[in-house]
Design a protein around this motif. Structure first.
Motif, PDB file in Angstrom:
ATOM      1  N   GLU A  85     -19.463 -29.560  41.986  1.00 56.69           N
ATOM      2  CA  GLU A  85     -19.067 -30.807  41.672  1.00 56.69           C
ATOM      3  C   GLU A  85     -19.578 -31.507  41.037  1.00 56.69           C
ATOM      4  O   GLU A  85     -20.327 -32.509  41.577  1.00 56.69           O
ATOM      5  N   GLY A  86     -19.709 -31.828  39.308  1.00 57.39           N
ATOM      6  CA  GLY A  86     -20.873 -33.320  38.947  1.00 57.39           C
ATOM      7  C   GLY A  86     -21.781 -32.181  38.145  1.00 57.39           C
ATOM      8  O   GLY A  86     -22.606 -33.324  37.675  1.00 57.39           O
ATOM      9  N   TRP A  87     -21.955 -31.122  38.629  1.00 54.38           N
ATOM     10  CA  TRP A  87     -23.268 -30.603  38.155  1.00 54.38           C
ATOM     11  C   TRP A  87     -22.767 -29.049  37.310  1.00 54.38           C
ATOM     12  O   TRP A  87     -22.008 -28.580  36.868  1.00 54.38           O
ATOM     13  N   THR A  88     -23.547 -29.598  36.161  1.00 56.63           N
ATOM     14  CA  THR A  88     -23.502 -27.869  35.314  1.00 56.63           C
ATOM     15  C   THR A  88     -24.500 -26.630  35.406  1.00 56.63           C
ATOM     16  O   THR A  88     -26.036 -27.079  35.231  1.00 56.63           O
ATOM     17  N   LEU A  89     -23.922 -25.989  35.419  1.00 50.47           N
ATOM     18  CA  LEU A  89     -24.940 -24.344  35.284  1.00 50.47           C
ATOM     19  C   LEU A  89     -25.859 -24.375  34.488  1.00 50.47           C
ATOM     20  O   LEU A  89     -25.187 -24.758  32.808  1.00 50.47           O
ATOM     21  N   ILE A  90     -27.148 -24.286  33.993  1.00 49.61           N
ATOM     22  CA  ILE A  90     -27.949 -23.911  32.901  1.00 49.61           C
ATOM     23  C   ILE A  90     -29.213 -23.250  32.984  1.00 49.61           C
ATOM     24  O   ILE A  90     -29.017 -22.387  33.773  1.00 49.61           O
ATOM     25  N   SER A  91     -29.222 -22.184  31.840  1.00 57.94           N
ATOM     26  CA  SER A  91     -30.314 -21.074  31.701  1.00 57.94           C
ATOM     27  C   SER A  91     -31.670 -21.509  30.844  1.00 57.94           C
ATOM     28  O   SER A  91     -30.008 -22.111  30.078  1.00 57.94           O
ATOM     29  N   GLU A  92     -32.897 -20.932  30.782  1.00 58.06           N
ATOM     30  CA  GLU A  92     -33.168 -21.413  29.602  1.00 58.06           C
ATOM     31  C   GLU A  92     -34.013 -19.807  30.022  1.00 58.06           C
ATOM     32  O   GLU A  92     -34.147 -18.816  30.388  1.00 58.06           O
ATOM     33  N   GLY A  93     -34.937 -19.732  28.356  1.00 57.00           N
ATOM     34  CA  GLY A  93     -35.725 -18.956  28.136  1.00 57.00           C
ATOM     35  C   GLY A  93     -34.750 -17.340  28.308  1.00 57.00           C
ATOM     36  O   GLY A  93     -33.910 -16.785  27.252  1.00 57.00           O
ATOM     37  N   GLU A  94     -35.010 -15.896  28.881  1.00 56.05           N
ATOM     38  CA  GLU A  94     -34.915 -15.619  28.669  1.00 56.05           C
ATOM     39  C   GLU A  94     -33.712 -15.130  30.027  1.00 56.05           C
ATOM     40  O   GLU A  94     -33.441 -13.867  29.760  1.00 56.05           O
ATOM     41  N   SER A  95     -33.215 -15.745  30.778  1.00 54.15           N
ATOM     42  CA  SER A  95     -32.234 -15.563  32.432  1.00 54.15           C
ATOM     43  C   SER A  95     -31.443 -15.238  31.372  1.00 54.15           C
ATOM     44  O   SER A  95     -30.825 -16.197  30.765  1.00 54.15           O
ATOM     45  N   SER A  96     -30.521 -14.493  32.152  1.00 55.19           N
ATOM     46  CA  SER A  96     -28.539 -14.460  31.642  1.00 55.19           C
ATOM     47  C   SER A  96     -28.183 -14.167  32.968  1.00 55.19           C
ATOM     48  O   SER A  96     -26.805 -14.091  32.574  1.00 55.19           O
ATOM     49  N   ARG A  97     -28.830 -14.328  34.037  1.00 60.00           N
ATOM     50  CA  ARG A  97     -28.284 -14.598  35.315  1.00 60.00           C
ATOM     51  C   ARG A  97     -27.986 -15.312  35.740  1.00 60.00           C
ATOM     52  O   ARG A  97     -28.115 -15.550  37.529  1.00 60.00           O
ATOM     53  N   ALA A  98     -27.461 -16.551  35.252  1.00 65.47           N
ATOM     54  CA  ALA A  98     -27.595 -18.168  35.939  1.00 65.47           C
ATOM     55  C   ALA A  98     -26.697 -17.826  36.757  1.00 65.47           C
ATOM     56  O   ALA A  98     -26.780 -18.470  38.121  1.00 65.47           O
ATOM     57  N   GLY A  99     -25.319 -17.504  37.182  1.00 64.76           N
ATOM     58  CA  GLY A  99     -24.564 -17.403  37.292  1.00 64.76           C
ATOM     59  C   GLY A  99     -24.578 -16.596  39.516  1.00 64.76           C
ATOM     60  O   GLY A  99     -24.179 -16.825  40.310  1.00 64.76           O
ATOM     61  N   SER A 100     -25.883 -15.803  38.955  1.00 62.52           N
ATOM     62  CA  SER A 100     -26.146 -14.859  40.270  1.00 62.52           C
ATOM     63  C   SER A 100     -27.004 -15.327  41.217  1.00 62.52           C
ATOM     64  O   SER A 100     -27.334 -14.996  42.043  1.00 62.52           O
ATOM     65  N   ARG A 101     -27.758 -16.340  40.461  1.00 62.98           N
ATOM     66  CA  ARG A 101     -29.538 -16.848  41.356  1.00 62.98           C
ATOM     67  C   ARG A 101     -28.853 -18.132  42.091  1.00 62.98           C
ATOM     68  O   ARG A 101     -29.869 -18.872  42.715  1.00 62.98           O
ATOM     69  N   VAL A 102     -28.033 -18.605  41.375  1.00 56.59           N
ATOM     70  CA  VAL A 102     -27.788 -19.880  41.530  1.00 56.59           C
ATOM     71  C   VAL A 102     -26.573 -20.196  42.947  1.00 56.59           C
ATOM     72  O   VAL A 102     -25.376 -19.632  42.020  1.00 56.59           O
ATOM     73  N   ALA A 103     -26.286 -21.607  43.488  1.00 59.74           N
ATOM     74  CA  ALA A 103     -25.499 -21.399  44.779  1.00 59.74           C
ATOM     75  C   ALA A 103     -25.427 -22.650  45.191  1.00 59.74           C
ATOM     76  O   ALA A 103     -26.464 -23.171  45.429  1.00 59.74           O
ATOM     77  N   VAL A 104     -24.010 -23.046  45.976  1.00 61.62           N
ATOM     78  CA  VAL A 104     -23.951 -23.830  46.823  1.00 61.62           C
ATOM     79  C   VAL A 104     -23.588 -23.081  48.573  1.00 61.62           C
ATOM     80  O   VAL A 104     -22.847 -22.422  48.299  1.00 61.62           O
TER      81      VAL A 104
END
Length: 364
Positions: free
Chosen positions: A204-223
């Motif tokens: 809540e309040g945060w947005t997932l971001i990815s840069e460069g060639e990364s395309s799997r942000a959802g699988s690498r960022v968690a809470v």
């Protein structure tokens, strides 16, 4: 404002950031001193050990005092703790432990600790790291020395005057312990420009971001229950979260960034030069309406080893332990007038897990 210091025997690491020397509190601190107040809930009639650990090879003055009530109250009684003779070993660190006795006749239960230092030389240039702890202990002889620890006697029969209902105390950040900040009725909190900095409410309040060639942000960022997790996979891009702030702050006042970070996992970033394990960035406008974002943003990068050619932006922290970082953005050469966003990114080191909790941006 005060930092919680639970009497659990857990070390709580902090750093006085480069250039952070300056009074946080106007009373009872000499010019040029950095000071921080800690508050602990203790039991009347019990005995406690207060510990301090810091490097001994820096030309730095340190003073530790305990108080019977809020240190800057007119009626407060101060007890400055002795600092020697010091037991020194081959280690660059020294450790002090003071034995404190709380009077059974105390009307209150709050013990206040004031840490003061004047970073000089390497400590002023690269930051001064120190750690405090408090533990309830059985009664034992005082002023003993051994095991590379300097044992000293603090006040005995200390009569405390304040309890948890005292309205003057504002708890500003959690300690380095794994437990989250308690939210008890009656506790006051300094409003932070960052919402949900504890990540207790997930993303809540945060947005997932990815840069460069990364395309799997959802699988690498968690809470999880401890906070934000960023997992490294060695890809060229970084991933993380960003929060839009868009808040104006007051010029000439401290703007304190506080964040607790931890680097875990089997890999360590000394094994590779790929990416940065963890970075926090603050994008802002200064008083001349100049934008400090992207490569010009305020940045701090956390690693588990020193890197050649590093600067004050790179902070080396212990592997596998919570580490609290603090810096005053109000002391930057071009300080913020409008905070636009706060970003937390990482994930460039395979096998390394970055953890973050208690992100605060507070105008004091």
């Amino acid at each position: 404002m005060a930092y919680p210091l639970p009497a659990t025997g857990v070390w709580h690491d902090r750093i006085v950031a480069p250039g952070a020397a300056g009074r946080l509190y106007p009373a009872d601190a000499a010019n040029g001193l950095y000071s921080a107040v800690y508050v602990a809930e203790v039991l009347p009639g019990e005995n406690y050990d207060l510990g301090l650990r810091l490097r001994s090879d820096l030309n730095t003055r340190v003073r530790v005092s305990v108080y019977d009530r809020w240190p800057f109250a007119p009626e407060a009684r101060r007890y400055e703790l002795p600092m020697g003779p010091v037991v020194r070993t081959a280690s660059p660190e020294v450790e002090f432990r003071w034995h404190l006795g709380i009077s059974p006749g105390s009307e209150g239960s709050r013990l206040y600790v004031l840490f003061e230092t004047e970073p000089r030389g390497a400590g002023a240039m690269h930051g001064l790291r120190y750690a405090l702890y408090l533990a309830r202990v059985p009664r034992r002889p005082m002023n003993t020395r051994g095991r590379g620890i300097t044992y000293l006697a603090g006040p005995q029969g200390l009569v405390l005057a304040e309890g948890p209902q005292d309205p003057r105390v504002v708890l500003v950040v959690a300690s380095g312990a794994d437990a989250p900040v308690p939210e008890q009725p009656g506790e006051q909190w300094t409003p932070s420009l960052v919402r949900n900095g504890s990540f207790r409410r997930g993303m809540e309040g945060w947005t997932l971001i990815s840069e460069g060639e990364s395309s799997r942000a959802g699988s690498r960022v968690a809470v999880d229950e401890a906070g934000l997790i960023i997992r490294g996979d060695g890809s060229a891009g970084t991933v993380g979260v960003r929060q839009a702030v868009h808040r104006k702050v007051t010029e000439g006042r401290p703007l304190m960034l506080r964040i607790a970070v931890r680097l875990d996992g089997e890999a360590r970033d000394r094994d590779t030069d790929v990416g940065v394990p963890l970075e926090v960035a603050v994008c802002y406008l200064d008083a001349r309406d100049q934008e400090h974002c992207g490569s010009r943003a305020y940045r701090r990068r956390f690693v588990t080893r020193e890197r050649p050619g590093g600067s004050g932006e790179v902070i080396s922290i212990p592997h596998g332990a919570w580490y609290e970082y603090e810096d005053d953005l109000g002391r930057l050469p071009e300080p913020p007038l409008v905070v636009k966003s706060v970003s937390i990114t990482g994930g460039g080191v395979p096998g390394l897990i970055a953890r973050v909790k208690n992100v605060w941006l507070v105008q004091e």
